[in-house]
Motif scaffolding. Structure first.
Motif, PDB file in Angstrom:
ATOM      1  N   ILE A 267       0.849  -1.187   0.000  1.00 31.20           N
ATOM      2  CA  ILE A 267       0.000   0.000   0.000  1.00 31.20           C
ATOM      3  C   ILE A 267       0.884   1.236   0.000  1.00 31.20           C
ATOM      4  N   GLN A 268       0.636   2.114  -0.971  1.00 31.10           N
ATOM      5  CA  GLN A 268       1.395   3.369  -1.039  1.00 31.10           C
ATOM      6  C   GLN A 268       0.749   4.387  -0.116  1.00 31.10           C
ATOM      7  N   VAL A 269       1.557   4.957   0.769  1.00 31.64           N
ATOM      8  CA  VAL A 269       1.052   5.905   1.755  1.00 31.64           C
ATOM      9  C   VAL A 269       1.562   7.307   1.427  1.00 31.64           C
ATOM     10  N   ASN A 270       0.666   8.261   1.433  1.00 32.58           N
ATOM     11  CA  ASN A 270       1.008   9.660   1.179  1.00 32.58           C
ATOM     12  C   ASN A 270       1.475  10.287   2.491  1.00 32.58           C
ATOM     13  N   THR A 271       2.705   9.951   2.882  1.00 32.52           N
ATOM     14  CA  THR A 271       3.189  10.351   4.214  1.00 32.52           C
ATOM     15  C   THR A 271       3.307  11.866   4.351  1.00 32.52           C
ATOM     16  N   GLY A 272       3.488  12.565   3.230  1.00 30.08           N
ATOM     17  CA  GLY A 272       3.645  14.014   3.290  1.00 30.08           C
ATOM     18  C   GLY A 272       2.321  14.754   3.146  1.00 30.08           C
ATOM     19  N   ASP A 273       1.224  13.983   3.016  1.00 39.46           N
ATOM     20  CA  ASP A 273      -0.097  14.583   2.878  1.00 39.46           C
ATOM     21  C   ASP A 273      -0.107  15.621   1.753  1.00 39.46           C
ATOM     22  N   GLU A 274       0.516  15.286   0.636  1.00 38.70           N
ATOM     23  CA  GLU A 274       0.602  16.220  -0.483  1.00 38.70           C
ATOM     24  C   GLU A 274      -0.616  16.050  -1.383  1.00 38.70           C
ATOM     25  N   ALA A 275      -1.226  17.177  -1.728  1.00 34.30           N
ATOM     26  CA  ALA A 275      -2.466  17.143  -2.508  1.00 34.30           C
ATOM     27  C   ALA A 275      -2.254  16.477  -3.858  1.00 34.30           C
TER      28      ALA A 275
ATOM     29  N   PRO B  16       8.690  10.271  -0.288  1.00 37.14           N
ATOM     30  CA  PRO B  16       8.636  11.503   0.513  1.00 37.14           C
ATOM     31  C   PRO B  16       8.595  12.747  -0.366  1.00 37.14           C
ATOM     32  N   PRO B  17       8.061  13.853   0.167  1.00 37.26           N
ATOM     33  CA  PRO B  17       8.062  15.115  -0.595  1.00 37.26           C
ATOM     34  C   PRO B  17       9.479  15.490  -0.996  1.00 37.26           C
ATOM     35  N   GLN B  18       9.601  16.044  -2.206  1.00 41.50           N
ATOM     36  CA  GLN B  18      10.932  16.328  -2.753  1.00 41.50           C
ATOM     37  C   GLN B  18      11.708  17.374  -1.972  1.00 41.50           C
ATOM     38  N   ASP B  19      10.994  18.312  -1.365  1.00 44.56           N
ATOM     39  CA  ASP B  19      11.685  19.441  -0.737  1.00 44.56           C
ATOM     40  C   ASP B  19      11.904  19.246   0.763  1.00 44.56           C
ATOM     41  N   GLU B  20      11.766  18.002   1.229  1.00 42.24           N
ATOM     42  CA  GLU B  20      11.963  17.761   2.657  1.00 42.24           C
ATOM     43  C   GLU B  20      13.018  16.683   2.848  1.00 42.24           C
ATOM     44  N   ILE B  21      13.697  16.716   4.003  1.00 48.08           N
ATOM     45  CA  ILE B  21      14.567  15.584   4.279  1.00 48.08           C
ATOM     46  C   ILE B  21      13.660  14.382   4.534  1.00 48.08           C
TER      47      ILE B  21
ATOM     48  N   LEU C 238      11.899  11.776   8.465  1.00 42.28           N
ATOM     49  CA  LEU C 238      10.647  11.666   9.209  1.00 42.28           C
ATOM     50  C   LEU C 238       9.650  10.765   8.482  1.00 42.28           C
ATOM     51  N   HIS C 239       9.682  10.820   7.160  1.00 43.84           N
ATOM     52  CA  HIS C 239       8.754  10.003   6.369  1.00 43.84           C
ATOM     53  C   HIS C 239       9.120   8.519   6.463  1.00 43.84           C
ATOM     54  N   PHE C 240      10.413   8.242   6.392  1.00 43.64           N
ATOM     55  CA  PHE C 240      10.861   6.856   6.516  1.00 43.64           C
ATOM     56  C   PHE C 240      10.541   6.326   7.918  1.00 43.64           C
ATOM     57  N   ALA C 241      10.778   7.156   8.923  1.00 41.86           N
ATOM     58  CA  ALA C 241      10.508   6.730  10.299  1.00 41.86           C
ATOM     59  C   ALA C 241       9.017   6.456  10.495  1.00 41.86           C
ATOM     60  N   LEU C 242       8.200   7.321   9.901  1.00 43.09           N
ATOM     61  CA  LEU C 242       6.754   7.144  10.024  1.00 43.09           C
ATOM     62  C   LEU C 242       6.303   5.851   9.335  1.00 43.09           C
ATOM     63  N   LEU C 243       6.810   5.599   8.136  1.00 44.84           N
ATOM     64  CA  LEU C 243       6.400   4.390   7.415  1.00 44.84           C
ATOM     65  C   LEU C 243       6.837   3.141   8.187  1.00 44.84           C
ATOM     66  N   HIS C 244       8.024   3.230   8.778  1.00 43.05           N
ATOM     67  CA  HIS C 244       8.513   2.119   9.597  1.00 43.05           C
ATOM     68  C   HIS C 244       7.584   1.853  10.776  1.00 43.05           C
ATOM     69  N   LYS C 245       7.198   2.931  11.452  1.00 44.08           N
ATOM     70  CA  LYS C 245       6.302   2.797  12.609  1.00 44.08           C
ATOM     71  C   LYS C 245       4.959   2.190  12.180  1.00 44.08           C
ATOM     72  N   LEU C 246       4.435   2.641  11.047  1.00 47.77           N
ATOM     73  CA  LEU C 246       3.158   2.110  10.566  1.00 47.77           C
ATOM     74  C   LEU C 246       3.275   0.625  10.227  1.00 47.77           C
ATOM     75  N   SER C 247       4.417   0.231   9.673  1.00 53.14           N
ATOM     76  CA  SER C 247       4.580  -1.177   9.308  1.00 53.14           C
ATOM     77  C   SER C 247       4.614  -2.059  10.552  1.00 53.14           C
ATOM     78  N   LEU C 248       5.190  -1.545  11.624  1.00 49.23           N
ATOM     79  CA  LEU C 248       5.203  -2.312  12.876  1.00 49.23           C
ATOM     80  C   LEU C 248       3.798  -2.405  13.460  1.00 49.23           C
ATOM     81  N   GLU C 249       3.120  -1.269  13.487  1.00 43.61           N
ATOM     82  CA  GLU C 249       1.753  -1.232  14.024  1.00 43.61           C
ATOM     83  C   GLU C 249       0.846  -2.224  13.323  1.00 43.61           C
ATOM     84  N   HIS C 250       1.007  -2.324  12.018  1.00 47.37           N
ATOM     85  CA  HIS C 250       0.109  -3.168  11.228  1.00 47.37           C
ATOM     86  C   HIS C 250       0.719  -4.518  10.874  1.00 47.37           C
TER      87      HIS C 250
END
Ligand SMILES: *Cc1c(COP(=O)(O)O)cnc(C)c1O
Length: 218
Positions: free
Chosen positions: A121-129, A161-166, A169-181
């Motif tokens: 599942i592709q997750v829009n971690t940056g909440d980009e429109a 992840p969004p192009q203009d951000e390091i 945080l996005h990788f860490a978030l996806l990792h956390k979600l993968s553990l949760e689920h």
């Protein structure tokens, strides 16, 4: 960089992260690349490739697969429901499930073709429109329906992840979600940041230009 150089970098990043080398797979992103570059990488032994357009991938890989047994293809670009049939026919994994409508279309095609592909599942971690991927707040519901109702083989999560951000945080978030689920796979990290992604638990890094060279415009 050569395939061997990318492989060394993946190995070094695994060592730094105290992870086994075998826990990270290189998805060589061959979209738009000239055939000779792709052949060089195939001759180097690489067998896992990523493409983002169904038609383009079919034209390239149907003949190459005859020549190079064992090739596996991941779809890493947005999939339109009307291309689900072709996609299920060609690919070994679909990394870009991001809506119920698409999940249903893929499921129905897999049933017709007697297949059960690995899906991410592709997750829009940056909440980009403008970006594909399921919005964070809809992930749990989509995942539940995919697993319980559709019985899709959801093996992991994917993000860009969004192009203009390091990306950290996005990788860490996806990792956390993968553990949760309780999802074993994480497809994250591209040419510029695959070593960082490995630090955050990536199991699939999608590397294009660093391996094949700069892409021409389509
Ligand atoms: C093109 C593409 C890549 C590879 O990008 P590079 O920066 O060339 O490594 C990875 N993931 C997705 C989804 C892509 O579309």
């Amino acid at each position: 960089m050569s395939l061997a150089e990318i492989d060394n970098k993946i190995g070094a990043a695994c060592t730094t992260a105290a992870r086994p080398r075998a826990s990270v797979a290189l998805v060589a992103v061959s979209k738009v690349q000239p055939l000779d570059r792709v052949r060089t990488v195939l001759n180097g032994g690489q067998r896992l490739f990523g493409e983002n357009r169904v038609q383009e991938a079919a034209e390239r890989w149907l003949p190459l697969r005859e020549e190079f047994p064992g090739v596996k293809l991941h779809l890493i670009g947005h999939l339109q429901t009307n291309k689900a049939k072709e996609a299920v026919k060609l690919f070994d994994a679909i990394e870009t499930i991001d809506s119920l409508r698409l999940a249903e279309a893929v499921k129905s095609e897999m049933d017709k073709q007697g297949k059960n592909l690995d899906c991410f599942i592709q997750v829009n971690t940056g909440d980009e429109a403008q970006k594909n991927g399921v919005p964070l707040q809809d992930l749990e519901k989509l995942l539940r329906i995919c697993r319980e109702d559709l019985k899709l083989n959801i093996c992991g999560l994917m993000c860009i992840p969004p192009q203009d951000e390091i990306p950290d945080l996005h990788f860490a978030l996806l990792h956390k979600l993968s553990l949760e689920h309780k999802l074993p796979n994480l497809s994250m990290g591209m040419s510029a940041d695959f070593e960082i992604a490995i630090r955050y638990g990536a199991t699939h890094v999608r590397v294009g230009s660093a391996l094949f060279g700069i892409r021409e415009n389509r």
